[in-house]
Design an enzyme around this catalytic site. Structure first.
Site, PDB file in Angstrom:
ATOM      1  N   ASN B 437      43.600  36.091  41.491  1.00 27.00           N
ATOM      2  CA  ASN B 437      43.123  35.343  40.337  1.00 27.00           C
ATOM      3  C   ASN B 437      42.171  36.189  39.483  1.00 27.00           C
ATOM      4  O   ASN B 437      42.539  36.604  38.390  1.00 27.00           O
ATOM      5  CB  ASN B 437      42.437  34.053  40.789  1.00 27.00           C
ATOM      6  CG  ASN B 437      42.172  33.104  39.622  1.00 27.00           C
ATOM      7  OD1 ASN B 437      42.222  33.499  38.478  1.00 27.00           O
ATOM      8  ND2 ASN B 437      41.896  31.860  39.927  1.00 27.00           N
ATOM      9  N   ASP B 438      40.989  36.473  40.020  1.00 32.56           N
ATOM     10  CA  ASP B 438      40.012  37.212  39.208  1.00 32.56           C
ATOM     11  C   ASP B 438      40.532  38.573  38.741  1.00 32.56           C
ATOM     12  O   ASP B 438      40.171  39.037  37.665  1.00 32.56           O
ATOM     13  CB  ASP B 438      38.716  37.418  40.010  1.00 32.56           C
ATOM     14  CG  ASP B 438      38.000  36.100  40.254  1.00 32.56           C
ATOM     15  OD1 ASP B 438      38.240  35.151  39.485  1.00 32.56           O
ATOM     16  OD2 ASP B 438      37.217  36.023  41.212  1.00 32.56           O
ATOM     17  N   VAL B 439      41.398  39.203  39.549  1.00 34.34           N
ATOM     18  CA  VAL B 439      41.853  40.554  39.207  1.00 34.34           C
ATOM     19  C   VAL B 439      42.840  40.579  38.047  1.00 34.34           C
ATOM     20  O   VAL B 439      43.244  41.647  37.602  1.00 34.34           O
ATOM     21  CB  VAL B 439      42.478  41.281  40.423  1.00 34.34           C
ATOM     22  CG1 VAL B 439      41.459  41.437  41.534  1.00 34.34           C
ATOM     23  CG2 VAL B 439      43.711  40.567  40.924  1.00 34.34           C
ATOM     24  N   ALA B 479      35.002  34.029  41.559  1.00 39.13           N
ATOM     25  CA  ALA B 479      33.904  34.176  40.621  1.00 39.13           C
ATOM     26  C   ALA B 479      33.571  32.855  39.940  1.00 39.13           C
ATOM     27  O   ALA B 479      32.576  32.735  39.240  1.00 39.13           O
ATOM     28  CB  ALA B 479      34.237  35.234  39.573  1.00 39.13           C
TER      29      ALA B 479
END
Lengths: 93, 511
Positions: B437-439, B479
């Site tokens: 997700n965050d990446v 995050a």
């Protein structure tokens, strides 16, 4: 060996470690952690010395316990690294 | 060094040194061959790490490591055969005086530990590697503490007893540091293990005044270690040990689950420094070289992980990341997004020319790697080009995703690092995001207020079509920030367990 010789070896080894580890391919970072784990158990040398020495029962038993712990790590660490590395294969052509 | 200014002076000095050494340590004076053997094992350990520069040389490297360890252990066993108490040093080489009972105990200890380690290594699931590594780190740490204490209790055996009947001050410093670092490694790794194994909440636990407490404890440990040089009382070393166990615990509890790659690398580094400190105490080359190698290795991995998250090492260590961002999507406006089905995905994947798969921790959680590889095989059979893109912080430890893909028989030359593949999204028909997700969050490039701003991310928005496998729209990554990729025109959300979704896609691809 005097302190300065030992320190020299240590500092040189830090530099060797720096360059060797940067050359490790990121795909193998998990095996890197597993194998560094195994080799840091070379602390078993100290444990064996304590376990073998006469003179202090407390020291001897602490040594034996440390031998067990470090052995778990040595055998487990190398075996799990070998298991992981065996899985990395190239494309069949 | 020794000039012949005084006739016979050199010999006298040498004699005095040898006799002092012998008087202090019956058979701890290491013979020259043993020193060379330790040096050889240190060199073999360097070769073990060097082998990891490519998968093809890595297996030989691992064998060098095993040989090095065998040499170190055999050398120690041979030079430290237990002797019956009261035996003279000269009688050491006479087997009559050997204490075979103690020798048997040592071999039994190696067999017990080795057996346990072997069984664990055989049985562990590859998805559980992060917690296994953390558990192994804790053992190295504890072993360092025990060896340090053993040296304190029996300094004669370790050759660190001074002429005055006290432990050499420098050796006290080295042993004290070894114990402190070992104890921090132990308790820190235990917490990391509990968090990674899900036996303890991965959420950061924030104590009030934690920075003050941590800093105070660290200063106390350093101060006491310095004081230990002047006073070798039991209470000093005991307090150092207790405080170090405590700080290891306090340092790790405020650090959240997804920062664990940094923590595990950092503890890896600590276990190395602990071994090095003990190597200083014992004047042992193999331990010093290994300690330096492992210490630098962990430090470099921590650095790589921090850089891949665009976070400072100190900010990771200070902890609390992700704790402040309140409940996900609370105040956010509802934006439209499109839900896709396995059939849609199967159809479009089959029509694509080039597919890039981005795995993340979610793939590990649902054990979807085998199904994923089947999907890639089915696609390749249809003539689709398939590549895998791995972010340095994907998963819970460095290289975690690579191991899982290797386990599922994905050839390593289909797996690419972030900087090598990022330019290819522009030519990709499908970006297939599974459990990451965050990446892939473009906010890292555009939104300066985002907590992940500056983190290098995959340019999935450049791909013609994006599939995003996610369990639900609720969670928004570690995050705690919303992800614009969900709402893009070309994105289809595939909401299901990763493994089940991929299996359904495979059914669609098979006919």
């Amino acid at each position: 060996m005097d302190f300065i010789s030992i320190l020299s070896i240590f500092v040189m080894a830090c530099f060797v470690g720096y360059y060797v580890v940067w050359s490790v391919t990121p795909a193998l970072h998990t095996p890197l952690m597993a194998v560094t784990n195994a080799i840091s158990s070379v602390i078993i040398v100290g444990a064996l010395i304590a376990a073998a020495a006469a003179g202090s029962a407390g020291s001897k038993w602490l040594g034996l316990l440390a031998v067990v712990l470090a052995s778990v790590n040595i055998f487990g660490g190398f075996a799990v690294t070998a298991r992981m590395l065996a899985m990395y294969k190239k494309k069949d052509r | 060094m020794c000039e012949e200014a005084i006739p016979g002076g050199c010999a006298q000095v040498a004699d005095a040194m040898t006799s002092a050494a012998n008087a202090a340590l019956p058979h701890a004076a290491t013979p020259a061959w043993a020193m060379l053997a330790y040096l050889a094992s240190g060199v073999l350990f360097i070769l073990a790490l060097r082998g990891l520069s490519s998968p093809s040389t890595s297996r030989a490297g691992n064998r060098y490591g095993m040989i090095g360890m065998t040499i170190a252990m055999v050398t120690t066993l041979v030079t430290h055969i237990p002797v019956i108490p009261g035996t003279e040093p000269d009688e050491f080489y006479n087997a009559v005086y050997w204490d075979f009972a103690s020798f048997g105990e040592i071999l039994a200890a190696i067999a017990i530990g080795g057996g346990i380690g072997w069984v664990i290594a055989r049985r562990i699931a590859m998805t559980d590697m992060p917690q296994l590594v953390a558990a192994f780190h804790s053992l190295v740490g504890l072993a360092a503490v025990l060896v340090g204490w053993a040296a304190y209790l029996n300094p004669e055996a370790f050759g660190i007893l001074g002429a005055d009947g006290q432990i050499n001050p420098v050796s006290r410093l080295e042993a004290g540091l070894g114990i402190a670092i070992g104890a921090i490694t132990f308790s820190g790794s235990v917490i990391a293990f509990l968090k990674l194994a899900g036996k303890m909440s991965g959420a950061p636990i924030l104590l009030p005044l934690r920075h003050v407490i941590n800093l105070g404890t660290l200063i106390a440990i350093l101060g006491l270690t310095g004081y230990f040089m002047t006073d070798q009382s039991l209470w000093v070393i005991a307090t150092i040990t207790v405080l170090a166990f405590l700080i290891g615990f306090l340092l790790i509890i405020p650090i959240g689950g997804a920062d664990m790659p940094v923590v595990v690398s950092m503890l890896n580094s600590y276990s190395g420094w602990a071994a090095a400190a003990m190597g200083f105490t014992l004047h042992n080359t193999a331990m010093i070289i290994t300690g330096a190698l492992v210490g630098s290795s962990g430090a470099i991995l921590s650095y790589i992980m921090c850089k891949a998250m665009n976070r400072g090492f100190l900010s990771v260590i200070a902890g609390g990341f992700g704790a402040e961002a309140g409940p996900a999507g609370e105040a956010k406006e509802q934006r439209p997004w499109k839900r896709g089905s396995a059939e849609d995905a199967a159809y479009m994947l089959g029509e694509a020319e080039k597919v890039i798969i981005i795995p993340g921790y979610g793939m590990a959680v649902s054990q979807a790697q085998h199904a994923l590889r089947e999907m890639a095989d089915l696609l390749k059979a249809k003539g689709v080009e398939v590549k895998y893109a791995i972010h340095p912080v994907a998963g819970r430890m460095p290289g975690h995703m690579n191991v899982l893909l290797a386990e599922a028989n994905v050839p390593y030359d289909e797996v690419f690092e972030l900087e090598d593949i990022n330019s290819e999204f522009a030519t990709a028909d499908v970006a297939f995001i599974i459990g990451a997700n965050d990446v892939v969050n473009p906010a890292a490039k555009t939104d300066k207020s985002s907590p992940i701003y500056g983190m290098p991310v995959f340019d999935v928005d450049k791909a013609k079509q994006v599939f995003f496998i996610k369990r639900s729209m609720g969670g928004v990554g570690y995050a705690g920030v919303d992800n614009d990729v969900f709402y893009m025109d070309q994105t289809l959300m595939l909401l299901a367990d990763a493994k089940k979704m991929v299996e359904d896609i495979n059914k669609g691809l098979a006919h």
